[in-house]
Design a protein around this motif. Structure first.
Motif, mmCIF file in Angstrom:
data_model
loop_
_atom_site.group_PDB
_atom_site.id
_atom_site.type_symbol
_atom_site.label_atom_id
_atom_site.label_comp_id
_atom_site.label_asym_id
_atom_site.label_seq_id
_atom_site.Cartn_x
_atom_site.Cartn_y
_atom_site.Cartn_z
ATOM 1 N N PRO A 178 -37.407 -6.744 10.193
ATOM 2 C CA PRO A 178 -36.151 -6.998 10.327
ATOM 3 C C PRO A 178 -35.779 -7.013 11.930
ATOM 4 O O PRO A 178 -36.341 -6.546 12.747
ATOM 5 C CB PRO A 178 -35.258 -5.659 9.718
ATOM 6 N N ARG A 179 -34.817 -7.829 12.287
ATOM 7 C CA ARG A 179 -34.606 -8.054 13.567
ATOM 8 C C ARG A 179 -34.129 -6.869 14.342
ATOM 9 O O ARG A 179 -33.190 -6.292 13.958
ATOM 10 C CB ARG A 179 -33.175 -9.219 13.573
ATOM 11 N N PRO A 180 -34.870 -6.564 15.358
ATOM 12 C CA PRO A 180 -34.380 -5.358 16.192
ATOM 13 C C PRO A 180 -33.536 -5.642 16.979
ATOM 14 O O PRO A 180 -32.933 -6.927 17.407
ATOM 15 C CB PRO A 180 -35.762 -5.089 17.020
ATOM 16 N N PHE A 181 -32.534 -4.651 17.537
ATOM 17 C CA PHE A 181 -31.623 -4.645 18.421
ATOM 18 C C PHE A 181 -32.081 -4.461 19.823
ATOM 19 O O PHE A 181 -32.619 -3.527 20.273
ATOM 20 C CB PHE A 181 -30.488 -3.423 18.068
ATOM 21 N N LEU A 182 -31.727 -5.545 20.806
ATOM 22 C CA LEU A 182 -32.208 -5.468 22.099
ATOM 23 C C LEU A 182 -31.251 -4.862 23.183
ATOM 24 O O LEU A 182 -30.417 -5.369 23.341
ATOM 25 C CB LEU A 182 -32.605 -6.934 22.412
ATOM 26 N N ILE A 183 -32.010 -3.876 23.740
ATOM 27 C CA ILE A 183 -31.119 -3.260 24.642
ATOM 28 C C ILE A 183 -31.754 -3.626 26.234
ATOM 29 O O ILE A 183 -32.829 -3.463 26.271
ATOM 30 C CB ILE A 183 -30.981 -1.691 24.857
ATOM 31 N N SER A 184 -30.952 -4.075 27.299
ATOM 32 C CA SER A 184 -31.370 -4.050 28.502
ATOM 33 C C SER A 184 -30.624 -3.040 29.260
ATOM 34 O O SER A 184 -29.483 -2.735 29.209
ATOM 35 C CB SER A 184 -31.005 -5.386 29.125
ATOM 36 N N GLN B 34 -45.804 -4.202 15.185
ATOM 37 C CA GLN B 34 -46.346 -3.116 14.382
ATOM 38 C C GLN B 34 -45.543 -2.036 13.987
ATOM 39 O O GLN B 34 -45.383 -1.417 12.883
ATOM 40 C CB GLN B 34 -47.570 -2.531 14.993
ATOM 41 N N VAL B 35 -44.462 -1.548 14.767
ATOM 42 C CA VAL B 35 -43.674 -0.326 14.795
ATOM 43 C C VAL B 35 -42.285 -0.863 13.841
ATOM 44 O O VAL B 35 -41.699 -0.161 12.980
ATOM 45 C CB VAL B 35 -43.051 0.331 15.919
ATOM 46 N N LYS B 36 -42.073 -2.167 14.098
ATOM 47 C CA LYS B 36 -40.785 -2.533 13.543
ATOM 48 C C LYS B 36 -39.523 -1.848 13.854
ATOM 49 O O LYS B 36 -38.851 -1.223 12.743
ATOM 50 C CB LYS B 36 -40.765 -3.055 11.948
ATOM 51 N N PRO B 37 -39.411 -1.595 14.998
ATOM 52 C CA PRO B 37 -38.169 -0.708 15.599
ATOM 53 C C PRO B 37 -36.989 -1.351 15.289
ATOM 54 O O PRO B 37 -36.490 -2.287 15.020
ATOM 55 C CB PRO B 37 -38.615 -0.573 16.958
ATOM 56 N N GLU B 38 -35.711 -0.267 15.095
ATOM 57 C CA GLU B 38 -34.364 -0.683 14.994
ATOM 58 C C GLU B 38 -34.051 -0.983 16.449
ATOM 59 O O GLU B 38 -33.183 -2.061 16.365
ATOM 60 C CB GLU B 38 -33.515 0.557 14.504
ATOM 61 N N GLN C 136 -35.412 14.179 22.514
ATOM 62 C CA GLN C 136 -34.692 15.197 22.314
ATOM 63 C C GLN C 136 -33.624 14.872 21.295
ATOM 64 O O GLN C 136 -33.276 15.919 20.718
ATOM 65 C CB GLN C 136 -33.885 15.935 23.590
ATOM 66 N N CYS C 137 -33.304 13.758 21.153
ATOM 67 C CA CYS C 137 -32.230 13.299 19.953
ATOM 68 C C CYS C 137 -32.849 12.897 18.665
ATOM 69 O O CYS C 137 -32.279 12.680 17.769
ATOM 70 C CB CYS C 137 -31.302 12.229 20.463
ATOM 71 N N GLY C 138 -33.925 13.239 18.671
ATOM 72 C CA GLY C 138 -34.693 13.120 17.397
ATOM 73 C C GLY C 138 -35.250 11.786 17.180
ATOM 74 O O GLY C 138 -35.621 11.312 16.134
ATOM 75 N N ILE C 139 -35.112 10.999 18.136
ATOM 76 C CA ILE C 139 -35.711 9.391 17.895
ATOM 77 C C ILE C 139 -37.339 9.478 18.116
ATOM 78 O O ILE C 139 -37.945 9.989 18.839
ATOM 79 C CB ILE C 139 -35.037 8.499 18.925
ATOM 80 N N ASP C 140 -37.815 8.389 17.070
ATOM 81 C CA ASP C 140 -39.156 8.274 16.984
ATOM 82 C C ASP C 140 -39.375 7.139 18.160
ATOM 83 O O ASP C 140 -39.253 5.723 18.027
ATOM 84 C CB ASP C 140 -39.458 7.659 15.759
ATOM 85 N N VAL C 141 -40.406 7.494 19.371
ATOM 86 C CA VAL C 141 -40.210 6.490 20.302
ATOM 87 C C VAL C 141 -41.498 6.000 20.712
ATOM 88 O O VAL C 141 -42.403 6.760 20.498
ATOM 89 C CB VAL C 141 -39.727 7.143 21.855
ATOM 90 N N SER C 142 -41.942 4.723 20.728
ATOM 91 C CA SER C 142 -43.285 3.966 21.063
ATOM 92 C C SER C 142 -43.076 3.508 22.584
ATOM 93 O O SER C 142 -42.049 2.933 22.655
ATOM 94 C CB SER C 142 -43.622 3.016 20.077
ATOM 95 N N LYS D 220 -36.463 4.306 14.921
ATOM 96 C CA LYS D 220 -37.400 3.790 15.774
ATOM 97 C C LYS D 220 -37.177 3.239 17.046
ATOM 98 O O LYS D 220 -36.260 2.231 16.588
ATOM 99 C CB LYS D 220 -38.528 3.482 14.917
ATOM 100 N N VAL D 221 -37.652 3.640 18.093
ATOM 101 C CA VAL D 221 -37.176 2.771 19.061
ATOM 102 C C VAL D 221 -38.608 2.207 20.012
ATOM 103 O O VAL D 221 -39.444 3.208 20.123
ATOM 104 C CB VAL D 221 -36.375 3.743 20.194
#
Length: 346
Positions: free
Chosen positions: A102-108, A75-79, A25-31, A2-3
């Motif tokens: 759980p702690r999400p991985f933060l991308i800029s 709410q989503v608790k994304p990876e 397209q890569c099958g990611i659950d995106v919010s 989840k992203v």
């Protein structure tokens, strides 16, 4: 996986919208949070007020935007939380996101250049430079970005390779009549008017689509039939498909070695005539799937030869499309490569 994906998505062909598509397209659950849904209280004056006070946060309703990002992330608790061009976000928000369990991985993600030659835009990066050390990964466009970000305390950086966005940039299904012998789609900036003017003065039939040509040059007045309004999305792709040769100019003020056109033109199976840069020299097989030039006189000479050989131009465009496809230079391929890396990292 989840992203949570935060970006400006107002333009139909904006690069953020393309990366969002690739994630799906890569099958990611995106919010998704679209930043333009949180307009500034200053309305149409927001940019000017923000520039006067040198506060980029004034360009959006930053308080509501940050609350929305925090709420959906809890709410989503994304990876992964993926923030595009996070120039208006605060240290407080990033720290709050890091507290989520759980702690999400933060991308800029940002492919602009705070260290380029656009000194009038330095204020736009004021908040961003403060939060650089707080991200787990920075996705950037240039090797020099990695050097600068590392000096600011970035934990990790990775070069982002773009790719063909096939929903818009694809070969025509039906035969298309060539309407523009030569085309260029882009803004009048970085001295581009010198090249375009030189070509027009030398009887090269180039057609230009883009912003600020009337304001920054007299070329539209001198050659009115060769200048057209800006094009976006499907209309932009259609201009490429109706062109025999497409010129690709990099942004020198941004110290770029490639642009979106580097992938968009081959995606439409058309010939790219691009500036000779180290990136272009690595990506293309020169004179087989693209042609490169180093100065305006070389560009003119190349065009004089190509314009009389339409079949060669079309054939090279097809070779470029086939090579990009076979070498996995589509956008979803680049995204899957990144996701494979992230799965090993998380």
């Amino acid at each position: 996986m989840k992203v949570v994906f935060v970006a400006d998505l107002k333009n139909p062909s904006t690069s953020g919208r393309q990366r969002l598509w690739a994630l799906k397209q890569c099958g990611i659950d995106v919010s998704v949070i679209t930043t333009e849904d949180y307009p500034s209280v200053f309305g149409k004056w927001a940019y000017y007020i923000a520039r006067i006070f040198k506060r980029p946060r004034l360009m959006r309703n930053a308080r509501l935007l940050e609350q929305a990002i925090l709420d959906i992330s809890k709410q989503v608790k994304p990876e992964i939380i993926w923030l595009e061009w996070p120039r208006q976000l605060s240290i407080n928000l990033i720290n709050e996101l890091k507290k989520i369990e759980p702690r999400p991985f933060l991308i800029s993600f940002q492919d602009d250049n705070p260290w380029g030659k656009r000194t009038n835009d330095l204020w736009l990066w004021r908040e961003y430079l403060k939060i650089v050390p707080l991200f787990d990964l920075h996705l950037v466009k240039r090797e020099s970005d990695i050097v600068h970000l590392s000096a600011l305390g970035a934990k990790a950086c990775r070069l982002w390779r773009h790719g063909i966005y096939s929903p818009i940039f694809h070969p025509s299904i039906e035969p298309v009549e060539i309407e523009y012998p030569v085309s260029f789609v882009g803004t009048c900036m970085d001295g581009r008017e010198k090249l375009i003017g030189f070509l027009l003065e030398n009887k090269i039939p180039i057609h230009v689509f883009g912003h600020h040509w009337n304001r920054r040059s007299d070329l539209p007045q001198r050659f009115p039939a060769n200048f057209h309004p800006p094009v976006e999305g499907e209309n932009y792709a259609e201009v490429i498909r109706k062109s025999q040769i497409c010129i690709g100019l990099v942004s020198h003020s941004n110290l770029d070695e490639w642009t979106m056109r580097t992938y968009e033109v081959p995606g439409c199976a058309r010939l790219l005539l691009a500036e000779r840069t180290p990136y272009h020299q690595l990506l293309f097989v020169e004179n087989e799937d693209a042609i490169l030039f180093s100065n305006i006189e070389e560009c003119r000479k190349i065009l004089m030869g190509l314009l009389s050989d339409k079949n060669r131009c079309l054939a090279m465009g097809r070779v470029a499309y086939e090579r990009f496809t076979n070498h996995h230079y589509k956008l979803e391929d680049s995204m899957q490569e990144l996701l494979d890396f992230l799965k090993q990292t998380l």
